[in-house]
Scaffold this active site. Structure first.
Site, PDB file in Angstrom:
ATOM      1  N   SER A 134      19.096  39.882  30.540  1.00  0.00           N
ATOM      2  CA  SER A 134      17.959  40.642  30.022  1.00  0.00           C
ATOM      3  C   SER A 134      17.912  40.531  28.511  1.00  0.00           C
ATOM      4  CB  SER A 134      18.090  42.111  30.422  1.00  0.00           C
ATOM      5  OG  SER A 134      17.206  42.881  29.627  1.00  0.00           O
ATOM      6  N   HIS A 140      15.342  37.453  31.979  1.00  0.00           N
ATOM      7  CA  HIS A 140      14.735  38.711  32.428  1.00  0.00           C
ATOM      8  C   HIS A 140      14.079  39.391  31.233  1.00  0.00           C
ATOM      9  CE1 HIS A 140      14.628  42.314  35.091  1.00  0.00           C
ATOM     10  NE2 HIS A 140      14.881  43.001  33.986  1.00  0.00           N
ATOM     11  N   ASP A 144      11.930  42.595  29.949  1.00  0.00           N
ATOM     12  CA  ASP A 144      11.583  43.986  30.255  1.00  0.00           C
ATOM     13  C   ASP A 144      10.354  44.416  29.473  1.00  0.00           C
ATOM     14  OD1 ASP A 144      13.755  44.868  32.057  1.00  0.00           O
ATOM     15  OD2 ASP A 144      15.034  44.336  30.356  1.00  0.00           O
ATOM     16  N   MET A 186       7.890  47.455  28.764  1.00  0.00           N
ATOM     17  CA  MET A 186       7.850  48.926  28.866  1.00  0.00           C
ATOM     18  C   MET A 186       6.657  49.451  28.074  1.00  0.00           C
ATOM     19  SD  MET A 186      11.831  49.909  28.296  1.00  0.00           S
ATOM     20  CE  MET A 186      13.169  48.877  28.911  1.00  0.00           C
ATOM     21  N   HIS A 193       9.944  42.128  34.329  1.00  0.00           N
ATOM     22  CA  HIS A 193      10.171  43.432  34.956  1.00  0.00           C
ATOM     23  C   HIS A 193       9.246  44.416  34.256  1.00  0.00           C
ATOM     24  CE1 HIS A 193      13.211  47.008  35.555  1.00  0.00           C
ATOM     25  NE2 HIS A 193      12.094  47.156  36.248  1.00  0.00           N
ATOM     26  N   MET A 235       7.881  47.773  33.583  1.00  0.00           N
ATOM     27  CA  MET A 235       8.085  49.223  33.667  1.00  0.00           C
ATOM     28  C   MET A 235       6.882  49.884  33.014  1.00  0.00           C
ATOM     29  SD  MET A 235      12.124  49.077  32.832  1.00  0.00           S
ATOM     30  CE  MET A 235      11.923  47.412  32.217  1.00  0.00           C
ATOM     31  N   MET A 282      16.972  49.311  41.106  1.00  0.00           N
ATOM     32  CA  MET A 282      17.462  49.731  39.788  1.00  0.00           C
ATOM     33  C   MET A 282      18.771  50.493  39.958  1.00  0.00           C
ATOM     34  SD  MET A 282      15.511  48.600  37.400  1.00  0.00           S
ATOM     35  CE  MET A 282      16.310  49.489  36.056  1.00  0.00           C
ATOM     36  N   GLY A 321      14.562  52.058  31.368  1.00  0.00           N
ATOM     37  CA  GLY A 321      14.143  52.444  30.021  1.00  0.00           C
ATOM     38  C   GLY A 321      15.037  51.931  28.919  1.00  0.00           C
ATOM     39  N   PHE A 322      16.324  51.799  29.211  1.00  0.00           N
ATOM     40  CA  PHE A 322      17.253  51.437  28.141  1.00  0.00           C
ATOM     41  C   PHE A 322      18.377  50.546  28.666  1.00  0.00           C
ATOM     42  CE2 PHE A 322      15.339  55.506  27.246  1.00  0.00           C
ATOM     43  CZ  PHE A 322      14.831  55.313  25.965  1.00  0.00           C
ATOM     44  N   GLY A 323      18.868  49.679  27.798  1.00  0.00           N
ATOM     45  CA  GLY A 323      20.046  48.882  28.113  1.00  0.00           C
ATOM     46  C   GLY A 323      21.304  49.684  27.827  1.00  0.00           C
ATOM     47  N   GLY A 324      22.423  49.165  28.273  1.00  0.00           N
ATOM     48  CA  GLY A 324      23.718  49.731  27.920  1.00  0.00           C
ATOM     49  C   GLY A 324      24.116  51.002  28.646  1.00  0.00           C
ATOM     50  N   ASP A 366      19.651  45.709  38.601  1.00  0.00           N
ATOM     51  CA  ASP A 366      19.392  45.763  37.163  1.00  0.00           C
ATOM     52  C   ASP A 366      19.922  47.081  36.628  1.00  0.00           C
ATOM     53  OD1 ASP A 366      18.349  45.554  34.607  1.00  0.00           O
ATOM     54  OD2 ASP A 366      16.245  45.655  35.226  1.00  0.00           O
ATOM     55  N   GLY A 367      20.914  46.976  35.736  1.00  0.00           N
ATOM     56  CA  GLY A 367      21.462  48.170  35.093  1.00  0.00           C
ATOM     57  C   GLY A 367      22.957  48.300  35.296  1.00  0.00           C
ATOM     58  N   GLY A 368      23.690  48.159  34.216  1.00  0.00           N
ATOM     59  CA  GLY A 368      25.137  48.354  34.289  1.00  0.00           C
ATOM     60  C   GLY A 368      25.893  47.239  34.991  1.00  0.00           C
ATOM     61  N   GLY A 383      22.144  42.695  30.655  1.00  0.00           N
ATOM     62  CA  GLY A 383      21.676  42.670  29.277  1.00  0.00           C
ATOM     63  C   GLY A 383      22.822  42.784  28.295  1.00  0.00           C
ATOM     64  N   SER A 384      23.367  43.997  28.181  1.00  0.00           N
ATOM     65  CA  SER A 384      24.421  44.212  27.184  1.00  0.00           C
ATOM     66  C   SER A 384      25.676  43.395  27.499  1.00  0.00           C
ATOM     67  CB  SER A 384      24.753  45.702  27.063  1.00  0.00           C
ATOM     68  OG  SER A 384      25.002  46.269  28.328  1.00  0.00           O
TER      69      SER A 384
END
Ligand code: DX5
Ligand code: ZN
Length: 222
Positions: A8, A31, A33, A35, A64, A66, A135, A140-143, A173-175, A195-196
């Site tokens: 991402s 990817h 994002d 938003m 993606h 959002m 999800m 809304g946010f990375g990390g 997607d996420g973590g 992402g992160s």
């Protein structure tokens, strides 16, 4: 169903997006994002930037969205050349009509579910989509840290897809990181957004390969 790693660019340097897309050229998709500060409490980039990213990206782009009102806005991303366009189930007025429109425009159609949205109401629509995005953080946010409670939903989604004999990808997607990816792959996901974990690594290309190796090592991925 092969393992795909989609970094991402939310964690990339927004002043150097072309450079940072080049850094992940060994990944499967980039990817992106989108938003709108309404569907999620954050604002990123829109269609005009994505149109340019498609032109300079060495790999296909996985958008993606959002955003509110994807019925109105999502087809433009397919027209811009995004290989995959994912919209949120919570935001779409007519998800089947929209998925059909995206496919007609030549994109893969993705349906995304927030962590608290159950998959069951959408199981009968699986033949209309190419990818289900589960999800694993609040969008809304990375990390953010991976929500373990989403694993059973990934498992149920994969079981329903197998039972129906469909070739629908399950994206998470996420973590996603080296710490979590094996459990997620074991639950049945095959497309991993990170992402992160990728852009925060000293060597993003090597991190992509590490994630791919770990995901491929789980029995479910074969
Ligand atoms: C969050 C975005 C994600 C984000 C993931 O709403 O959809 O794609 O970039 O970031 P990490 O991998 O850092 O959790
Ligand atoms: Zn995303």
């Amino acid at each position: 169903m092969g393992v795909l790693i989609n970094p991402s660019i939310l964690s990339a340097d927004f002043a150097n997006l072309e450079r940072d897309l080049g850094v992940i050229a060994n990944a499967d998709y980039a990817h992106v994002d989108v938003m709108d500060n309404h569907f999620v409490p954050n604002l990123t980039i829109g269609l005009s930037v994505v149109e340019r990213l498609v032109q300079v990206c060495p790999i296909p782009i996985d958008t993606h969205l959002m955003i509110e009102n994807p019925d109105r806005w999502a087809p433009g991303f397919a027209e811009a050349g995004a290989a995959s366009v994912t919209f949120h189930a919570e935001a779409a007025q007519a998800p089947v009509r929209l998925a059909r429109e995206l496919r007609r425009l030549g994109a893969r159609a993705g349906l995304a579910l927030k962590p608290a949205t159950p998959v069951e109401p959408f199981l009968d629509l699986l033949s209309e989509i190419d990818m289900l995005l589960v999800m694993t953080v609040e969008p809304g946010f990375g990390g953010q840290s991976f929500i373990e409670g989403t694993l059973p939903k990934i498992r149920r989604a994969r079981a329903a897809i197998s039972e129906a004999g469909l070739d629908v990808w399950v994206q998470v997607d996420g973590g996603v990181s080296r710490t979590t990816i094996e459990r997620i792959a074991d639950a049945g996901a095959n497309v991993f957004v990170a992402g992160s974990a990728v852009y925060g690594a000293d060597n993003p290309a090597a991190e992509i390969e590490s994630l791919r190796t770990l995901a491929n090592a789980t029995p479910h991925s074969h």
